[in-house]
Scaffold this active site. Structure first.
Site, short mmCIF file in Angstrom:
data_model
loop_
_atom_site.label_atom_id
_atom_site.label_comp_id
_atom_site.label_asym_id
_atom_site.label_seq_id
_atom_site.Cartn_x
_atom_site.Cartn_y
_atom_site.Cartn_z
N GLU A 97 0.71 -1.25 -0.10
CA GLU A 97 0.03 0.00 0.01
C GLU A 97 0.97 1.32 0.00
OE1 GLU A 97 -2.80 -0.70 -0.84
OE2 GLU A 97 -2.79 -2.87 -0.14
N GLU A 112 -1.35 -2.72 -10.06
CA GLU A 112 -1.33 -3.88 -9.13
C GLU A 112 -0.22 -4.75 -9.67
OE1 GLU A 112 -2.63 -3.64 -6.53
OE2 GLU A 112 -4.42 -2.05 -6.85
ZN LIG Z 1 -2.63 -2.71 -4.89
#
Ligand SMILES: [Zn+2]
Length: 1049
Positions: A331, A353
């Site tokens: 994060e 991602e």
């Molecule tokens: Zn992520």
């Protein structure tokens, strides 16, 4: 963002009236930019019990001022905003109230349309109300355990206020939060706090400003009774201090040290490794109970499920701590890969991602090396208890050494990268392959990105979770095509295969060019929304390999797992070895770019220098050297080395591994100066997410690799392939005997040739090797999972396959018993010698526990009464959660009094800690004891199961689907129960229910009998009234597979 596991992590948008809208926004699914720009926004949120009032003031202008668009200009006069389940109170345009006939709020479509807005800039102010206390879907603004939190990715913001809810509309935000001072003493949002103060009526406010433009999914607000744990990070170049704060409910005080250290390490690493300096005054992490996802990266304040922030050895296992470390880092890393550069539309999700997952994987491996060296330097063999229980002098020294190590390692990597990129012709010599002997401060001079046990774990995850996704009814490329529902985007494929694709750039380009490419990407796209093409372009910019970009881009749009068929031909006369590689993938229209890292091993078990013939045949294009280190005797020692493109035949004098780049359907390479036939080590470091078929492979040839391969992944893989061959052989034996019932199957298995000596020898050698990492040993001892094997077989019976696996586990345990027991004893005594120090997440202790518990796991196949007693003893005397849970899991698989006693004790001990009890739920649900479905049904009514907490749902019901025996029971009771559970959970939280429904979707990989049973439940679900759109979509997609199969029959 990071889900529960990637499979269950789907974007927060899930009511029965799901927004299936594509963020591509045009009717034909292609991308169309939003016609307006929202330059600035001020959000005012007033928290009141029951109803929260949100006033949103937007400064809007046409996206392309002055542009004459003809008829398109007409449509631009209309402004369409998203807004879901909001109570619209007032609209003002340029300060004047808008009459009702000037707009339409279509609640069903969740769209607010302003029929005519000015053609120049204007201010739009919309006041609306929302009801966070009633929001069980946990997207948008919700309240759990007295704490308000806003989670918006992917489409939650439309539940907070009216807005163009898409990632490519970036604005500068200011936020003012207001609430009751006693109930909500802490008011947090994005960016830096600019003001705070008291208000009449026992209320107060806080104002926040985020200087960086962002889309609405990166907005967050958290308010409630929160206690803060604070540390700091110093930016090396400027000396600026950044406050690092962890906010949780006060009950978690004293449990946040591990996470604070993790965050500080992540910040130091990202800065030293990639030059990413943090860009706000403070970085906060806030813990929420019952969060839908594990975490999300909202700007300046990341949100986490609270069990990820309060991490102690007493409540968390070593594996959970490692996962928390990775998520904390993940994060944080999003601050650049995701926040400063975001995605243009949700189909580009893998851009943020895949890249961020790659970064967190690289960090986790480096952290392990840095922590191990720090432990050795500061604690010696006595260690220190890390993880929060002690904060003595030793702990302080350990932390300081760890942080210093990680920065030093990263810094060295960056320097090496700069040198490599500046001097492309040079073949750099390898740095030390293992962390060097720690200096006084515990500094390590070893390389970053080692191919360690972490890499094996990642490869195992791809095979266990992602590759089955490639074969199933929900198969999709890492960048799914427009038209796929957004709810189906947060998958292992997008995250983990996406990370593999980023890693392939790294393997192909080498660290220097990869580093430069990443800098280019960040510079070119800072403050904007980018695409996967942008990333590829930046990576290959100014690279001699730019012509490979189209073949690389095919990974983004092609689903399925490529299969490589390998043939080797040795010529004794010419002393050459020819390696021919073919790639196959049904869904690929053109060949993909596949980096295949190989090595050759001589008959003495040592790596050979590679001499590649200049005139390689076929369509091989590029040869690249990678890892020109000297062969090393200890494991795991392979390490990443900056790599360079070399002309075929001009390989460095110490080159023992090479990356062959295959960008056509087939290619061949000839290696020379080989007086004896070598063994070929393939797919070193798991250099591409592919399956291998090696022609002429035998147990004997694999056994040799399993003993001698110097590459940790390749050696582990040789053991896995030996195990897989055995399981598949015995499955055929069992299948032939199946008609005769269980006893006939057992007799047939007992009579069949058992575990090959090559496998036993390889595992014995691993178990007795003191230099082998404990976590690596643990991975060596694991048999491939049933669901990992299923897609590689021809519609097998999962229960039968499980029986075969149990049989093999038993045979292995019997043959390895002396070595396993010896390992257990060794680890026990070392841990005992370390005393209290061994309790924490101290790397040497973690490694000993991993090896010891894996050995106990294999021994437990023997169902020995004495072992059961020993396990119960271990359960009670465990001094940390890792050991306690390991014993409990093994006990739970046998229906004995010891099982009941341990389970009851666990519940009593942790009854005040709901997230610890999730483990208790999981262990029982995943148990393979016969007829367990009724126990799990009863647990759904247990006071300790909270159906409104997605983590509890995942633990209990996701856990049940992990039991091959009970979920796949031949009477269909497991599938029927799961369908019931899906319906029940769907009433509370459709996304959590859709995640569960996925376990019923892949019926077509199973045998006919199980197919029919699973499809019956899917049809029952399809006929259920009031099912949410999320679940319905999974069910219909799965059944659609059925009808398409029928039509081709
Ligand atoms: Zn992520």
């Amino acid at each position: 963002m990071q889900g529960e596991d990637s499979q269950s992590a789907r974007p927060p948008d899930a009511d029965s009236d799901s927004d299936s809208e594509s963020s591509c926004s045009s009717d034909d699914g292609t991308y169309a930019p939003f016609p307006f720009a929202v330059e600035r926004v001020h959000l005012d949120i007033s928290f009141n019990p029951g109803t929260t009032v949100v006033t949103n003031t937007m400064h809007i202008s046409p996206a392309h001022p002055g542009q004459q668009l003809g008829s398109a200009a007409e449509s631009c006069k209309q402004l369409v905003l998203d807004g879901k389940k909001l109570q619209l109170l007032e609209i003002h345009l340029d300060g004047k109230p808008l009459p009702p006939q000037a707009y339409t709020y279509n609640q069903r479509a969740s769209k607010l349309t302003l029929h005519s807005v000015p053609s120049s800039s204007f201010e739009l102010c919309i006041k609306s109300a929302t009801h966070p206390e009633a929001n069980t879907g946990l997207q948008g603004l919700f309240m759990r355990a007295g704490i308000y939190a806003a989670a918006c990715e992917a489409m939650g913001f439309r539940r907070i206020s009216f807005w163009p809810d898409r990632p490519d509309v970036l604005s500068r935000w200011t936020v003012r939060l207001e609430g009751d001072v006693a109930a909500l003493p802490v008011l947090l949002s994005n960016g830096n706090m600019t003001a705070a103060g008291q208000l009449p009526g026992d209320r107060h406010y806080a104002a926040w400003e985020d200087p960086w433009p962002k889309p609405c999914y990166l907005f967050s607000a958290v308010a409630g009774k929160l206690s803060v744990h604070e540390g700091s990070h110093t930016i090396a170049s400027s000396g600026k201090q950044v406050a690092v704060r962890i906010y949780t409910a006060p009950m978690y005080e004293g449990k946040r040290d591990f996470v604070l250290l993790s965050a500080r390490a992540a910040m130091a690493w990202d800065e030293a490794m990639w030059g990413r300096e943090y860009d706000l005054d403070g970085y906060a992490m806030a813990g929420v109970e019952g969060f839908l996802d594990d975490a999300c990266e909202t700007k300046g304040i990341s949100l986490f499920h609270v069990h990820l922030l309060a991490v102690t050895p007493a409540t968390h296992t070593d594996e959970e701590a490692d996962e928390s470390l990775r998520l904390i880092a993940h994060e944080y890393f999003h601050n650049f890969s995701g926040n400063r550069v975001t995605v243009r539309d949700w189909y580009q999700l893998t851009l943020k991602e895949g890249l961020t997952r790659f970064r967190d994987q690289a960090f986790a491996a480096d952290y392990d090396a840095a922590a191990s060296a720090a432990a050795a330097a500061t604690c010696g063999t006595l260690g220190s208890s890390s993880g929060g229980s002690s904060s003595g002098l030793q702990q302080g020294q350990y932390e300081a050494a760890l942080l210093q190590n990680i920065a030093t390692m990263a810094q060295q990597m960056k320097t090496a990268a700069a040198e490599a990129a500046a001097a492309p012709a040079a073949v750099s010599s390898a740095p030390a392959s293992a962390p060097a002997a720690p200096a006084a401060a515990g500094a390590v001079s070893g390389p970053a990105f080692p191919c360690s046990w972490h890499r094996v774990l990642e490869a195992q995850g791809i095979r266990r979770d992602q590759m089955p996704e490639d074969e199933g009814s929900l198969s999709h490329p890492i960048r799914p095509c427009c038209g796929t529902s957004l709810d189906n985007l947060y998958t292992d494929t997008v995250y983990d295969k996406g990370a593999e694709v980023v890693r392939m750039y790294h393997t192909i380009l080498g660290h220097g060019r990869f580093y430069n490419g990443l800098q280019t990407f960040f510079q070119q796209h800072d403050g904007t929304a980018a695409t996967c093409e942008d990333f590829c372009q930046a990576m290959f910019a100014s690279s001699p390999l730019a012509s490979l970009a189209p073949a690389m881009m095919r990974w983004y749009d092609t689903n399925g797992t490529p299969e490589l068929t390998i043939r080797t031909t040795y010529s004794p006369a010419k002393q050459t070895l020819t390696l021919t590689v073919k790639q196959e993938l049904e869904t690929a229209k053109a060949p993909l770019l596949i980096p295949l890292k190989v090595g050759l091993i001589g008959p003495d078990g040592k790596d050979l220098l590679l001499h590649l013939m200049p005139a390689t045949t076929g369509s091989s294009k590029h040869i690249k050297q990678a890892g020109n280190r000297k062969p090393s005797a200890t494991m795991p020692s392979s390490s990443y080395t900056p790599t360079e493109v070399v002309t075929p035949g001009l390989c460095g004098s110490e080159c023992c591994s090479m990356v062959l780049l295959l960008d056509s359907w087939s290619g061949s390479w000839v290696f020379s100066r080989l007086p004896e036939k070598p063994a070929v080590s393939l797919l070193r470091d798991f250099s591409a997410p592919v399956r291998l078929h090696v022609e002429g492979e035998t147990d004997k040839s694999l056994g040799f690799l399993a003993l001698h391969d110097s590459n940790p992944f390749a050696r582990w893989d040789a053991v896995q392939r030996l195990m897989t061959r055995l399981l598949m052989r015995l499955y055929k034996v069992a299948e032939r005997a199946a008609a005769g019932g269980e006893s006939a199957i057992e007799a047939a298995l007992a009579a069949a040739p058992g575990v090959p000596p090559a496998l036993v020898a390889a595992l014995q050698a691993a178990l007795l090797n003191d230099e082998l990492d404990g976590q690596y040993k643990a991975l060596m001892l694991q048999l491939p999972g049933v669901m990992e094997l299923v897609p590689q077989m021809d519609e097998p019976d999962p229960e039968l396959l499980w029986m075969v696996k149990v049989h093999v586990g038993l045979q292995l345990a019997r043959q390895l018993q002396p070595q396993l027991e010896q390992l257990v004893q060794q680890c026990d005594s070392k841990l005992a010698a370390a005393g209290e120090a061994a309790v924490g997440f101290w790397p040497p202790a973690v490694k000993l526990r991993a090896a010891r518990n894996a050995a106990l796991g294999l021994l437990s196949y023997m169902e020995d009464r004495q072992l059961q007693q020993q396990l119960l003893q271990r359960y009670y005397s465990a001094n940390c959660m890792t050991d306690r849970l390991a014993a409990l899991e093994l006990l739970a698989d046998e229906d004995t009094p010891a099982r009941s006693a341990a389970l009851a004790h666990f519940h009593d001990t942790y009854r005040q800690q709901p997230s610890v009890l999730h483990k208790w739920l999981y262990v029982q649900a995943a148990s393979d004891i016969e007829g367990n479905v009724e126990n799990v049904r009863a647990l759904m009514r247990h006071a300790s199961f909270d159906i409104t907490d997605p983590a509890a749902v995942s633990a209990l019901l996701g856990g049940f689907s992990d039991s091959m025996v009970n979920f796949h029971a031949e009477d269909g009771s497991g599938y029927a129960f799961m369908a019931d559970a899906v319906i029940e959970v769907d009433r509370v939280n459709p996304i959590a229910a859709a995640d569960l429904a996925e376990c019923l979707a892949d019926w077509d990989m199973l045998d006919e009998e199980h197919q029919q049973l699973m499809k019956a439940q899917l049809r029952r679900l399809a006929g259920t009234k009031g099912l949410s759109a999320d679940v319905r979509e999974i069910v219909e997609d799965a059944l659609e597979e059925d009808s398409s199969d029928d039509s081709t029959d």
